[in-house]
Design an enzyme around this catalytic site. Structure first.
Site, PDB file in Angstrom:
ATOM      1  N   ALA A  20      28.284 -25.176  12.797  1.00  0.00           N
ATOM      2  CA  ALA A  20      26.842 -24.927  12.895  1.00  0.00           C
ATOM      3  C   ALA A  20      26.038 -26.102  12.356  1.00  0.00           C
ATOM      4  CB  ALA A  20      26.479 -23.649  12.150  1.00  0.00           C
ATOM      5  N   SER A  44      29.582 -29.265   0.812  1.00  0.00           N
ATOM      6  CA  SER A  44      30.582 -29.552  -0.207  1.00  0.00           C
ATOM      7  C   SER A  44      31.964 -29.369   0.353  1.00  0.00           C
ATOM      8  CB  SER A  44      30.392 -28.632  -1.424  1.00  0.00           C
ATOM      9  OG  SER A  44      31.468 -28.785  -2.334  1.00  0.00           O
ATOM     10  N   GLU A  54      37.225 -20.741  17.964  1.00  0.00           N
ATOM     11  CA  GLU A  54      37.889 -21.797  18.718  1.00  0.00           C
ATOM     12  C   GLU A  54      37.834 -21.598  20.222  1.00  0.00           C
ATOM     13  OE1 GLU A  54      41.760 -21.938  16.689  1.00  0.00           O
ATOM     14  OE2 GLU A  54      40.946 -23.638  15.588  1.00  0.00           O
ATOM     15  N   LYS A  83      39.556 -23.441  29.636  1.00  0.00           N
ATOM     16  CA  LYS A  83      39.442 -21.979  29.622  1.00  0.00           C
ATOM     17  C   LYS A  83      38.708 -21.519  30.871  1.00  0.00           C
ATOM     18  CE  LYS A  83      37.088 -18.235  27.155  1.00  0.00           C
ATOM     19  NZ  LYS A  83      36.190 -17.889  26.032  1.00  0.00           N
ATOM     20  N   LEU A 337      26.589 -18.297  11.123  1.00  0.00           N
ATOM     21  CA  LEU A 337      26.847 -17.091  10.352  1.00  0.00           C
ATOM     22  C   LEU A 337      25.710 -16.742   9.398  1.00  0.00           C
ATOM     23  CD1 LEU A 337      30.607 -17.774   9.464  1.00  0.00           C
ATOM     24  CD2 LEU A 337      29.677 -16.526  11.420  1.00  0.00           C
ATOM     25  N   THR A 348      31.068 -16.287  21.802  1.00  0.00           N
ATOM     26  CA  THR A 348      29.662 -16.675  21.911  1.00  0.00           C
ATOM     27  C   THR A 348      29.107 -17.365  20.665  1.00  0.00           C
ATOM     28  OG1 THR A 348      29.099 -14.421  21.222  1.00  0.00           O
ATOM     29  CG2 THR A 348      29.085 -14.888  23.592  1.00  0.00           C
ATOM     30  N   ILE A 350      29.506 -20.386  19.108  1.00  0.00           N
ATOM     31  CA  ILE A 350      28.991 -21.749  19.249  1.00  0.00           C
ATOM     32  C   ILE A 350      27.808 -21.767  20.220  1.00  0.00           C
ATOM     33  CG2 ILE A 350      29.552 -24.105  19.964  1.00  0.00           C
ATOM     34  CD1 ILE A 350      32.399 -23.639  19.002  1.00  0.00           C
TER      35      ILE A 350
END
Length: 509
Positions: A20, A44, A54, A83, A337, A348, A350
């Protein structure tokens, strides 16, 4: 003198890295090209990233194109594979499977969608499967692949595709891209968030005492949601009453055989299992409802089913499905997130990051962050989250399984009203009312509805403009032609080896 002079943003701070954070940073670096001040990303190395998202959907390729990234280079560097869709097994009932393909199914005939033609043929006794006419499905089940653009004049040209990727390598790739274009990375842990009197975020205080100031902040801090959740106290719409799964166990394994050009989503007793093949390994996971299953039980089930030896220890991932009440509040925008989570059944995660940045660019604020911009952003992005939520619920709510308490609860749930309306409409004659900018279009809904046993009672009356005589034979001919074309294509592994094979992992590390 103007009482409200335009004050352009001079600096944007991205809090958190991972897919993200570095997607946001890379897109801003390319989009702004230095014209909108500085971009700083604070992360960090001591804080791990989830790194299990993935699998992607076709719009992911638009992200690469917008960045000007060479697709072959990206595939090599992220150990990606192709895919063509998702195979769902044991969802409707045990022992049944269906496929959600990317791209088209058949070709329009006269003024009618191909699905409507197939419905008429089916009403007249035709036995051929809908997916026999989906080039992506036919390629996937035969382990074949080619770029549809290279076969545009053949029946394969209607296919579309996405990628399976290594999420951590994607973040690393995007970090290199962003830093080369001027993004500054600051290593550090955010310990406190200082606020302005007007409720805006003023600055971050890092654990070592350093201070990071900015005019605008993008919260990519994951489930911790440091800015939008903790600092601004924006609430959360919890969707766990519709999507019962709240944990996952993820593990990576060695490859066994050639990677398949599709994702596998196999239903389990208390959730479902994913299988995502990459060039150098395979990603696996069990998404489940903790009210019915423990971590140890889920891990044992997953390890008993994976192919290939595990290369890492299984990792538990707790989550709560839902979305923030506002994804943009004051001078903070939440991505990934930090803003919401919908389980990865339709890959969905990404896409929502890219989508979030796309709308941000359209509604780019100045330092004042006019609330009207945020209101429109929140309306559009919440609609996207709800569309994806409903499409994922569709897989559960239509199940006919009653062998476990989990599946009985899914079968008996009251669906969101808009989703129930779509199902009721589809049952009439396969009708779908699509929005102008939705992710899942007619082929997706048709494939999942049919796969889960929702068969329309009729078909659109205008299909009767097309005589039925000989239609069955014509459909069989089209199906056989597609199979013959696919038979001559290279295998998925062969195509990768010829065009975009990654270097061995030890050389690429």
């Amino acid at each position: 003198m103007d009482a409200n002079p335009h004050r352009p943003i001079r600096k944007i701070c991205v809090v958190g890295g991972g897919t993200a954070g570095w997607t946001a940073a890379a897109l801003m670096a390319e989009h702004f090209k230095g014209a909108l001040g500085r971009i700083e990303l604070v992360e960090s190395d001591d804080i791990g990233t989830i790194g299990v998202g993935e699998s992607t959907v076709p719009p992911f390729l638009q992200l690469l194109a917008k960045l000007g990234v060479n697709e072959q280079d990206f595939i090599r560097e992220t150990q990606a594979s192709f895919k063509l869709g998702i195979e769902f097994s044991d969802w409707k009932t045990r022992g049944e499977r269906y496929f959600h393909p990317f791209g088209t199914i058949g070709s329009p005939v006269d003024i009618s969608d191909f699905y409507q033609l197939w419905l008429k043929a089916r009403a007249n006794g035709y036995a051929g499967d809908l997916q026999d006419f989906a080039p992506a499905a036919v390629m996937a089940w035969r382990g074949k692949f080619t770029l549809p653009s290279k076969a545009a004049r053949t029946p394969v040209g209607g296919a579309s595709y996405a990628l399976h990727v290594d999420a951590k390598r994607v973040a690393r790739f995007l970090r290199t891209f962003a830093e080369a274009r001027g993004v500054t990375r600051t290593e550090g842990i955010v310990q406190d968030v200082a606020m302005r009197p007007d409720g805006f975020v003023d600055r971050l205080i890092l654990k070592d005492g350093r201070v990071v100031e900015a005019d605008f902040f993008i919260d990519c801090s994951g489930f911790r949601s440091l800015l939008i959740g903790k600092a601004l106290q924006v609430g959360y719409h919890d969707w766990s009453h519709w999507l019962l799964c709240d944990r996952a166990i993820a593990v990576q394994t060695e490859n066994v055989g050639a990677p398949a050009p599709y994702t596998v989503a196999q239903a389990q007793d208390f959730g479902w299992r994913w299988r995502i093949p990459l060039q150098h390994r395979t990603g696996n996971g069990y998404v489940f409802a903790s009210k019915y299953l423990s971590d140890d039980e889920a891990t044992a089930t997953l390890l008993s089913q994976v192919e290939g030896a595990p290369v890492v220890k299984p990792m538990p991932v707790p989550f709560r499905t839902g979305v923030r009440e506002r994804l943009w509040d004051k001078n903070v925008l939440a991505l990934g997130l930090a803003g919401g989570f919908i389980e990865p059944l339709e890959s969905t995660a990404i896409h929502l990051i890219y989508r979030g940045m796309d709308f941000f660019f359209r509604l780019l604020p100045d330092q004042a962050c006019d609330p009207a911009l945020a209101t429109e952003y929140n309306r559009r992005m919440t609609a996207d989250y709800e569309e994806i939520r409903d499409f994922v619920i569709l897989h559960y709510g239509l199940t006919q399984r009653d062998d476990t308490a989990f599946w009985r609860e899914c079968r008996d749930m009251e669906l969101p009203p808009e989703l129930q309306r779509k199902i009721d409409l589809f049952r009439v004659n396969g009708a779908l009312v699509e929005g102008v900018d939705e992710l899942f279009r007619a082929v997706s809904w048709q494939s999942v509805m049919e796969g889960m046993g929702v068969h329309p009672r009729g078909y659109h009356p205008l299909v009767d403009r097309i005589p039925f005589d000989g239609m069955g034979a014509q459909l069989d001919h089209a199906s056989e032609l597609l199979k013959r074309v696919v038979a001559d294509l290279p295998g998925h592994q062969q195509f990768i080896a010829q065009h975009c094979a990654a270097p061995p992992p030890e050389l690429a590390a």
